[in-house]
Design a protein around this motif. Structure first.
Motif, PDB file in Angstrom:
ATOM      1  N   ASP A  12       0.835  -1.196   0.000  1.00 37.30           N
ATOM      2  CA  ASP A  12       0.000   0.000   0.000  1.00 37.30           C
ATOM      3  C   ASP A  12       0.874   1.251   0.000  1.00 37.30           C
ATOM      4  N   GLY A  13       0.886   1.992  -1.087  1.00 33.93           N
ATOM      5  CA  GLY A  13       1.708   3.200  -1.186  1.00 33.93           C
ATOM      6  C   GLY A  13       0.957   4.410  -0.693  1.00 33.93           C
ATOM      7  N   ASP A  14       0.871   4.549   0.643  1.00 35.22           N
ATOM      8  CA  ASP A  14       0.091   5.660   1.191  1.00 35.22           C
ATOM      9  C   ASP A  14       0.898   6.942   1.339  1.00 35.22           C
ATOM     10  N   GLY A  15       2.178   6.896   0.929  1.00 41.06           N
ATOM     11  CA  GLY A  15       2.976   8.116   0.930  1.00 41.06           C
ATOM     12  C   GLY A  15       3.708   8.410   2.220  1.00 41.06           C
ATOM     13  N   ARG A  16       3.417   7.707   3.301  1.00 37.90           N
ATOM     14  CA  ARG A  16       4.101   7.980   4.567  1.00 37.90           C
ATOM     15  C   ARG A  16       5.515   7.377   4.552  1.00 37.90           C
ATOM     16  N   THR A  17       6.480   8.128   5.068  1.00 37.79           N
ATOM     17  CA  THR A  17       7.882   7.660   5.071  1.00 37.79           C
ATOM     18  C   THR A  17       8.494   7.633   6.468  1.00 37.79           C
ATOM     19  N   ASP A  18       7.691   7.940   7.492  1.00 36.97           N
ATOM     20  CA  ASP A  18       8.259   7.990   8.839  1.00 36.97           C
ATOM     21  C   ASP A  18       8.772   6.636   9.304  1.00 36.97           C
ATOM     22  N   TRP A  19       8.263   5.544   8.717  1.00 34.39           N
ATOM     23  CA  TRP A  19       8.678   4.206   9.138  1.00 34.39           C
ATOM     24  C   TRP A  19      10.155   3.931   8.873  1.00 34.39           C
ATOM     25  N   VAL A  20      10.752   4.636   7.899  1.00 34.19           N
ATOM     26  CA  VAL A  20      12.165   4.376   7.604  1.00 34.19           C
ATOM     27  C   VAL A  20      13.087   4.927   8.689  1.00 34.19           C
ATOM     28  N   THR A  22      12.400   4.461  12.019  1.00 32.10           N
ATOM     29  CA  THR A  22      12.160   3.729  13.256  1.00 32.10           C
ATOM     30  C   THR A  22      13.345   2.822  13.571  1.00 32.10           C
ATOM     31  N   ASP A  23      13.493   2.452  14.842  1.00 32.08           N
ATOM     32  CA  ASP A  23      14.628   1.632  15.260  1.00 32.08           C
ATOM     33  C   ASP A  23      14.682   0.263  14.578  1.00 32.08           C
ATOM     34  N   PRO A  24      13.555  -0.442  14.391  1.00 25.49           N
ATOM     35  CA  PRO A  24      13.657  -1.728  13.686  1.00 25.49           C
ATOM     36  C   PRO A  24      14.211  -1.577  12.272  1.00 25.49           C
ATOM     37  N   ARG A  26      16.274   0.782  11.313  1.00 25.94           N
ATOM     38  CA  ARG A  26      17.696   1.100  11.462  1.00 25.94           C
ATOM     39  C   ARG A  26      18.521  -0.177  11.664  1.00 25.94           C
ATOM     40  N   VAL A  27      17.958  -1.125  12.382  1.00 27.87           N
ATOM     41  CA  VAL A  27      18.661  -2.396  12.577  1.00 27.87           C
ATOM     42  C   VAL A  27      18.951  -3.057  11.238  1.00 27.87           C
ATOM     43  N   LEU A  28      18.005  -2.993  10.318  1.00 28.72           N
ATOM     44  CA  LEU A  28      18.222  -3.572   8.997  1.00 28.72           C
ATOM     45  C   LEU A  28      19.286  -2.801   8.227  1.00 28.72           C
ATOM     46  N   ARG A  29      19.304  -1.488   8.377  1.00 28.65           N
ATOM     47  CA  ARG A  29      20.348  -0.683   7.719  1.00 28.65           C
ATOM     48  C   ARG A  29      21.726  -1.045   8.277  1.00 28.65           C
ATOM     49  N   ILE A  30      21.795  -1.189   9.585  1.00 31.63           N
ATOM     50  CA  ILE A  30      23.067  -1.567  10.210  1.00 31.63           C
ATOM     51  C   ILE A  30      23.504  -2.936   9.696  1.00 31.63           C
ATOM     52  N   GLN A  31      22.577  -3.859   9.640  1.00 33.22           N
ATOM     53  CA  GLN A  31      22.889  -5.193   9.131  1.00 33.22           C
ATOM     54  C   GLN A  31      23.405  -5.117   7.697  1.00 33.22           C
ATOM     55  N   SER A  32      22.748  -4.300   6.875  1.00 37.06           N
ATOM     56  CA  SER A  32      23.163  -4.200   5.473  1.00 37.06           C
ATOM     57  C   SER A  32      24.555  -3.604   5.347  1.00 37.06           C
ATOM     58  N   GLU A  33      24.911  -2.683   6.257  1.00 36.28           N
ATOM     59  CA  GLU A  33      26.262  -2.109   6.217  1.00 36.28           C
ATOM     60  C   GLU A  33      27.314  -3.148   6.570  1.00 36.28           C
ATOM     61  N   PHE A  34      27.033  -3.974   7.554  1.00 33.71           N
ATOM     62  CA  PHE A  34      27.963  -5.051   7.886  1.00 33.71           C
ATOM     63  C   PHE A  34      28.118  -6.004   6.704  1.00 33.71           C
ATOM     64  N   VAL A  35      27.010  -6.374   6.084  1.00 37.02           N
ATOM     65  CA  VAL A  35      27.062  -7.293   4.946  1.00 37.02           C
ATOM     66  C   VAL A  35      27.870  -6.684   3.799  1.00 37.02           C
TER      67      VAL A  35
END
Length: 240
Positions: A12-20, A22-24, A26-35
């Motif tokens: 659902d593309g409702d246009g909200r971007t605040d979820w990016v 959030t801490d969960p 960020r954990v995925l971003r951190i993981q991707s940087e390690f990878v």
């Protein structure tokens, strides 16, 4: 029953971007940087990390010192890893590249630095300092530290802490430039050691030299032959 499915909410593309933010997420971003870091650097081979000030001008003697260190690292058959920025980092990358070695830059997102320097062969950019620091340690046989400021001090003392607490083994730390670093070592000896906040053996973890070739030789010797167990650092229960 939920009014929508998980797939529906995902797509659902409702246009909200605040979820990016959030801490969960960020954990995925951190993981991707390690990878990305592990994948990009896995085949670098033996390497030496070089730290120093981003503010070192190209006509300053410290810049020439950085070039000499990078060249000596390349001649020894090691890759040269820096923060990929300007100043002393650029100098070491330049010296390594022109001497035929592998020049690696691990960049960091900062508001006052833009991109990697032009002498980087292999570059990886990071958002998070702690991920970047892991790469500096994991893929290097030791550190050569040129004159630098807060960032250089942070990296140097983190390396010392890792060695002192035996989180890493056989990891030489060489400071280059006695006129610059001598006062710091005097303070560690005269203030910290006298107060008992560090142990006598902690000071033996640091080598201070003025010759770039000698600095590289100390790291290479440690990498190829292994260092003796560090002196007893248990006289103080605190880490540096």
């Amino acid at each position: 029953m939920p009014k929508s499915t998980t797939d529906q909410r995902l797509l659902d593309g409702d246009g909200r971007t605040d979820w990016v933010h959030t801490d969960p997420w960020r954990v995925l971003r951190i993981q991707s940087e390690f990878v990305e870091g592990f994948g990009g650097l896995a085949e670098v081979g033996p390497a030496i990390s070089v730290f120093g000030s981003a503010r070192t001008p190209r006509d300053h003697p410290d810049y020439a010192l950085g070039e000499a260190v990078g060249a000596a690292i390349a001649r020894a058959g090691f890759a040269c890893i820096t923060g990929g920025g300007p100043g002393a980092m650029e100098a070491a990358n330049k010296g390594a590249l022109r001497a035929g070695g592998l020049s690696v830059g691990l960049g960091i997102e900062l508001p006052f630095e833009t991109g990697l320097n032009e002498f980087v062969d292999l570059g990886v950019n990071f958002r998070y300092f702690f991920v970047r620091k892991t790469m500096f340690v994991k893929y290097a046989e030791g550190f050569v530290v040129l004159p630098g400021g807060m960032g250089t001090l942070d990296e140097m003392f983190e390396a010392l802490t890792l060695v002192q607490t035996r989180k890493v083994t056989s990891f030489p730390i060489v400071l280059l430039g006695s006129s610059y670093w001598g006062g710091l070592l005097d303070w560690l000896r005269d203030s910290a050691l006298t107060r008992g906040t560090i142990g006598e053996g902690d000071l033996s973890l640091i080598h201070l030299v003025d010759d770039p070739q000698e600095a590289v030789d100390l790291v290479v010797q440690g990498a190829r032959h292994g260092l003796a167990e560090p002196a007893d650092t248990t006289t103080s229960s605190e880490a540096m």
